[in-house]
Design an enzyme around this catalytic site. Sequence first.
Site, PDB file in Angstrom:
ATOM      1  N   THR A 243       4.941   6.100   3.075  1.00  0.00           N
ATOM      2  CA  THR A 243       5.787   5.734   4.236  1.00  0.00           C
ATOM      3  C   THR A 243       6.372   4.326   4.134  1.00  0.00           C
ATOM      4  O   THR A 243       6.888   3.807   5.121  1.00  0.00           O
ATOM      5  CB  THR A 243       4.995   5.825   5.561  1.00  0.00           C
ATOM      6  OG1 THR A 243       3.939   4.854   5.524  1.00  0.00           O
ATOM      7  CG2 THR A 243       4.424   7.210   5.800  1.00  0.00           C
ATOM      8  N   TRP A 244       6.271   3.697   2.967  1.00  0.00           N
ATOM      9  CA  TRP A 244       6.799   2.333   2.843  1.00  0.00           C
ATOM     10  C   TRP A 244       8.313   2.382   3.069  1.00  0.00           C
ATOM     11  O   TRP A 244       9.004   3.208   2.456  1.00  0.00           O
ATOM     12  CB  TRP A 244       6.478   1.776   1.457  1.00  0.00           C
ATOM     13  CG  TRP A 244       6.789   0.327   1.314  1.00  0.00           C
ATOM     14  CD1 TRP A 244       6.919  -0.602   2.304  1.00  0.00           C
ATOM     15  CD2 TRP A 244       7.008  -0.386   0.083  1.00  0.00           C
ATOM     16  NE1 TRP A 244       7.180  -1.839   1.771  1.00  0.00           N
ATOM     17  CE2 TRP A 244       7.245  -1.730   0.412  1.00  0.00           C
ATOM     18  CE3 TRP A 244       7.006  -0.001  -1.255  1.00  0.00           C
ATOM     19  CZ2 TRP A 244       7.490  -2.700  -0.547  1.00  0.00           C
ATOM     20  CZ3 TRP A 244       7.247  -0.970  -2.218  1.00  0.00           C
ATOM     21  CH2 TRP A 244       7.492  -2.313  -1.862  1.00  0.00           C
TER      22      TRP A 244
ATOM     23  N   ASP B  40       0.209   8.266   3.784  1.00  0.00           N
ATOM     24  CA  ASP B  40      -0.208   6.903   3.466  1.00  0.00           C
ATOM     25  C   ASP B  40       0.678   5.914   4.198  1.00  0.00           C
ATOM     26  O   ASP B  40       1.901   5.920   4.030  1.00  0.00           O
ATOM     27  CB  ASP B  40      -0.086   6.663   1.952  1.00  0.00           C
ATOM     28  CG  ASP B  40      -0.499   5.257   1.572  1.00  0.00           C
ATOM     29  OD1 ASP B  40      -1.710   5.036   1.398  1.00  0.00           O
ATOM     30  OD2 ASP B  40       0.369   4.369   1.500  1.00  0.00           O
TER      31      ASP B  40
ATOM     32  N   TYR C 133       3.952  -1.912   6.977  1.00  0.00           N
ATOM     33  CA  TYR C 133       5.211  -1.174   6.827  1.00  0.00           C
ATOM     34  C   TYR C 133       5.978  -1.178   8.145  1.00  0.00           C
ATOM     35  O   TYR C 133       5.518  -0.621   9.147  1.00  0.00           O
ATOM     36  CB  TYR C 133       4.969   0.259   6.344  1.00  0.00           C
ATOM     37  CG  TYR C 133       4.221   0.363   5.024  1.00  0.00           C
ATOM     38  CD1 TYR C 133       4.135  -0.730   4.151  1.00  0.00           C
ATOM     39  CD2 TYR C 133       3.605   1.541   4.641  1.00  0.00           C
ATOM     40  CE1 TYR C 133       3.455  -0.634   2.953  1.00  0.00           C
ATOM     41  CE2 TYR C 133       2.922   1.637   3.434  1.00  0.00           C
ATOM     42  CZ  TYR C 133       2.842   0.544   2.595  1.00  0.00           C
ATOM     43  OH  TYR C 133       2.168   0.628   1.402  1.00  0.00           O
TER      44      TYR C 133
ATOM     45  N   GLN D  74      -6.213   1.966  -4.540  1.00  0.00           N
ATOM     46  CA  GLN D  74      -4.808   2.396  -4.583  1.00  0.00           C
ATOM     47  C   GLN D  74      -4.009   1.357  -5.365  1.00  0.00           C
ATOM     48  O   GLN D  74      -3.981   0.190  -4.983  1.00  0.00           O
ATOM     49  CB  GLN D  74      -4.256   2.528  -3.157  1.00  0.00           C
ATOM     50  CG  GLN D  74      -2.827   3.044  -3.156  1.00  0.00           C
ATOM     51  CD  GLN D  74      -2.228   3.240  -1.765  1.00  0.00           C
ATOM     52  OE1 GLN D  74      -1.223   2.611  -1.440  1.00  0.00           O
ATOM     53  NE2 GLN D  74      -2.825   4.096  -0.962  1.00  0.00           N
TER      54      GLN D  74
ATOM     55  N   TYR E 170       0.349   4.621  -6.428  1.00  0.00           N
ATOM     56  CA  TYR E 170       1.512   4.340  -5.572  1.00  0.00           C
ATOM     57  C   TYR E 170       2.756   4.087  -6.411  1.00  0.00           C
ATOM     58  O   TYR E 170       2.655   3.867  -7.621  1.00  0.00           O
ATOM     59  CB  TYR E 170       1.221   3.248  -4.546  1.00  0.00           C
ATOM     60  CG  TYR E 170       1.170   1.788  -5.001  1.00  0.00           C
ATOM     61  CD1 TYR E 170       2.295   1.112  -5.482  1.00  0.00           C
ATOM     62  CD2 TYR E 170      -0.003   1.057  -4.846  1.00  0.00           C
ATOM     63  CE1 TYR E 170       2.246  -0.227  -5.834  1.00  0.00           C
ATOM     64  CE2 TYR E 170      -0.066  -0.299  -5.191  1.00  0.00           C
ATOM     65  CZ  TYR E 170       1.068  -0.928  -5.691  1.00  0.00           C
ATOM     66  OH  TYR E 170       1.011  -2.256  -6.030  1.00  0.00           O
TER      67      TYR E 170
ATOM     68  N   LEU F  37       7.262   7.067  -8.520  1.00  0.00           N
ATOM     69  CA  LEU F  37       8.624   7.254  -9.052  1.00  0.00           C
ATOM     70  C   LEU F  37       9.334   5.917  -9.216  1.00  0.00           C
ATOM     71  O   LEU F  37      10.539   5.894  -9.436  1.00  0.00           O
ATOM     72  CB  LEU F  37       9.421   8.154  -8.096  1.00  0.00           C
ATOM     73  CG  LEU F  37       8.821   9.548  -7.867  1.00  0.00           C
ATOM     74  CD1 LEU F  37       9.559  10.285  -6.759  1.00  0.00           C
ATOM     75  CD2 LEU F  37       8.856  10.357  -9.160  1.00  0.00           C
TER      76      LEU F  37
HETATM   77  P1  NAP Z   1       8.094   6.045  -4.713  1.00  0.00           P
HETATM   78  O1  NAP Z   1       7.459   7.032  -3.811  1.00  0.00           O
HETATM   79  O2  NAP Z   1       7.723   6.056  -6.142  1.00  0.00           O
HETATM   80  O3  NAP Z   1       9.678   6.158  -4.633  1.00  0.00           O
HETATM   81  C1  NAP Z   1      10.356   6.288  -3.425  1.00  0.00           C
HETATM   82  C2  NAP Z   1      11.815   6.465  -3.725  1.00  0.00           C
HETATM   83  O4  NAP Z   1      11.988   7.642  -4.514  1.00  0.00           O
HETATM   84  C3  NAP Z   1      12.671   6.689  -2.478  1.00  0.00           C
HETATM   85  O5  NAP Z   1      13.899   6.046  -2.707  1.00  0.00           O
HETATM   86  C4  NAP Z   1      12.852   8.201  -2.414  1.00  0.00           C
HETATM   87  O6  NAP Z   1      14.087   8.557  -1.820  1.00  0.00           O
HETATM   88  C5  NAP Z   1      12.874   8.542  -3.883  1.00  0.00           C
HETATM   89  N1  NAP Z   1      12.378   9.905  -4.157  1.00  0.00           N
HETATM   90  C6  NAP Z   1      11.341  10.548  -3.582  1.00  0.00           C
HETATM   91  N2  NAP Z   1      11.188  11.773  -4.089  1.00  0.00           N
HETATM   92  C7  NAP Z   1      12.172  11.930  -5.019  1.00  0.00           C
HETATM   93  C8  NAP Z   1      12.554  12.977  -5.878  1.00  0.00           C
HETATM   94  N3  NAP Z   1      11.897  14.139  -5.896  1.00  0.00           N
HETATM   95  N4  NAP Z   1      13.627  12.772  -6.699  1.00  0.00           N
HETATM   96  C9  NAP Z   1      14.305  11.601  -6.704  1.00  0.00           C
HETATM   97  N5  NAP Z   1      13.967  10.560  -5.901  1.00  0.00           N
HETATM   98  C10 NAP Z   1      12.927  10.725  -5.067  1.00  0.00           C
HETATM   99  O7  NAP Z   1       7.881   4.554  -4.195  1.00  0.00           O
HETATM  100  P2  NAP Z   1       7.058   3.847  -3.065  1.00  0.00           P
HETATM  101  O8  NAP Z   1       7.567   4.189  -1.715  1.00  0.00           O
HETATM  102  O9  NAP Z   1       6.995   2.421  -3.448  1.00  0.00           O
HETATM  103  O10 NAP Z   1       5.564   4.397  -3.266  1.00  0.00           O
HETATM  104  C11 NAP Z   1       5.048   5.514  -2.575  1.00  0.00           C
HETATM  105  C12 NAP Z   1       4.108   5.083  -1.471  1.00  0.00           C
HETATM  106  O11 NAP Z   1       3.007   4.346  -1.986  1.00  0.00           O
HETATM  107  C13 NAP Z   1       4.716   4.099  -0.466  1.00  0.00           C
HETATM  108  O12 NAP Z   1       5.659   4.714   0.397  1.00  0.00           O
HETATM  109  C14 NAP Z   1       3.491   3.562   0.190  1.00  0.00           C
HETATM  110  O13 NAP Z   1       2.970   4.486   1.129  1.00  0.00           O
HETATM  111  C15 NAP Z   1       2.571   3.395  -1.023  1.00  0.00           C
HETATM  112  N6  NAP Z   1       2.630   2.042  -1.623  1.00  0.00           N
HETATM  113  C16 NAP Z   1       1.506   1.263  -1.572  1.00  0.00           C
HETATM  114  C17 NAP Z   1       1.523  -0.021  -2.090  1.00  0.00           C
HETATM  115  C18 NAP Z   1       0.291  -0.865  -2.017  1.00  0.00           C
HETATM  116  O14 NAP Z   1       0.363  -2.080  -2.247  1.00  0.00           O
HETATM  117  N7  NAP Z   1      -0.854  -0.290  -1.727  1.00  0.00           N
HETATM  118  C19 NAP Z   1       2.699  -0.539  -2.687  1.00  0.00           C
HETATM  119  C20 NAP Z   1       3.813   0.282  -2.750  1.00  0.00           C
HETATM  120  C21 NAP Z   1       3.767   1.562  -2.236  1.00  0.00           C
HETATM  121  P3  NAP Z   1      14.250   9.081  -0.300  1.00  0.00           P
HETATM  122  O15 NAP Z   1      13.274   8.328   0.552  1.00  0.00           O
HETATM  123  O16 NAP Z   1      15.663   8.820   0.009  1.00  0.00           O
HETATM  124  O17 NAP Z   1      13.945  10.566  -0.297  1.00  0.00           O
END
Ligand code: NAP
Length: 278
Positions: A19-20, A48, A53, A159, A187, A190
């Site tokens: 949900t970031w 998550d 966020y 994580q 995390y 992608l």
């Molecule tokens: P991610 O999930 O790797 O990438 C998100 C991006 O990818 C968004 O732009 C999304 O677009 C796009 N996307 C999603 N599914 C796709 C697909 N099937 N094909 C093409 N593009 C796609 O990055 P993230 O948000 O950084 O990481 C995921 C989660 O991990 C976060 O949301 C958060 O909850 C957690 N996180 C934790 C930490 C920590 O420090 N603990 C740090 C970073 C992240 P759309 O949204 O437009 O669909």
Amino acid sequence: MRTLAMPSGRSIPVLGQGTWGMGEDPGRKRQEADALRLGMDLGMTLIDTAEMYGEGGAEEVVAAALAGRRDQAFIVSKVYPHNAGRRAVQAACERSLARLGTGHIDLYLLHWRGSVPLAETLEGFEALRKAGKILDYGVSNFDVDDMREAAGAGVAVNQVLYNLARRGVEWDLLPWCRKHGMPLMAYSPLESSAAEQAALLGTPGLMRVAERHNASAAQIALAWLLHQEGVVVIPKAVSLRHVRENRAALDIVLNAEDIAELDAAFPPPRRATPLDMR
Ligand code: NAP
């Protein structure tokens, strides 16, 4: 949904939703909640989030998505390091519970390590667990030395940043977690930034594997993480097409040829490196 056992004996789903970036723009909250709801309908019940966020906004989006179906969800939230003191963490957790509209968080994490002594945070987490406000607790962005320090204190998961392009954790952190029966949550599976994501998904070896499976490169990147033992994957998607694609990645079975081709395109680590972070 396949699950992994945490050290407490409770289980955690292997594929969830991040949900970031959600809850930052009031005009997009409905669309974001719809995406999470669709993901839940498809079985991605782990959500998550973090107090960070949208400064609480993402937790409110999660509450909207879970209206009337809290019991189906596995909620992960995180406390800021500066709120992770023994007493401060109780108050931070109460604020998260209020925004999430729930009586308990399934898994509560320290977002990253700050200046509060770790033992204090873990004592605070344990008090929250005893009070039934959280069911399990864990850490995030902890490297192997931090994990050694936290060992034996009831930590359920770590994580960290982990994807095809960032495989450093395979050298020591992932083996450590496996040895201790502790799931590692991957995390940014992608790569969250547009440029890094384009580089990852445009890698020819990955695209060839995707073509063979009639899948997208993103689905193969997720399927590869899901293929790793002891790993939970939490892609974030607001686009409904992405949500559907991400769920379908769970059904892709990679064979030895696929894995070899991905290893050639994204070589595994050959030495220890400091943990990558967002
Ligand atoms: P991610 O999930 O790797 O990438 C998100 C991006 O990818 C968004 O732009 C999304 O677009 C796009 N996307 C999603 N599914 C796709 C697909 N099937 N094909 C093409 N593009 C796609 O990055 P993230 O948000 O950084 O990481 C995921 C989660 O991990 C976060 O949301 C958060 O909850 C957690 N996180 C934790 C930490 C920590 O420090 N603990 C740090 C970073 C992240 P759309 O949204 O437009 O669909």
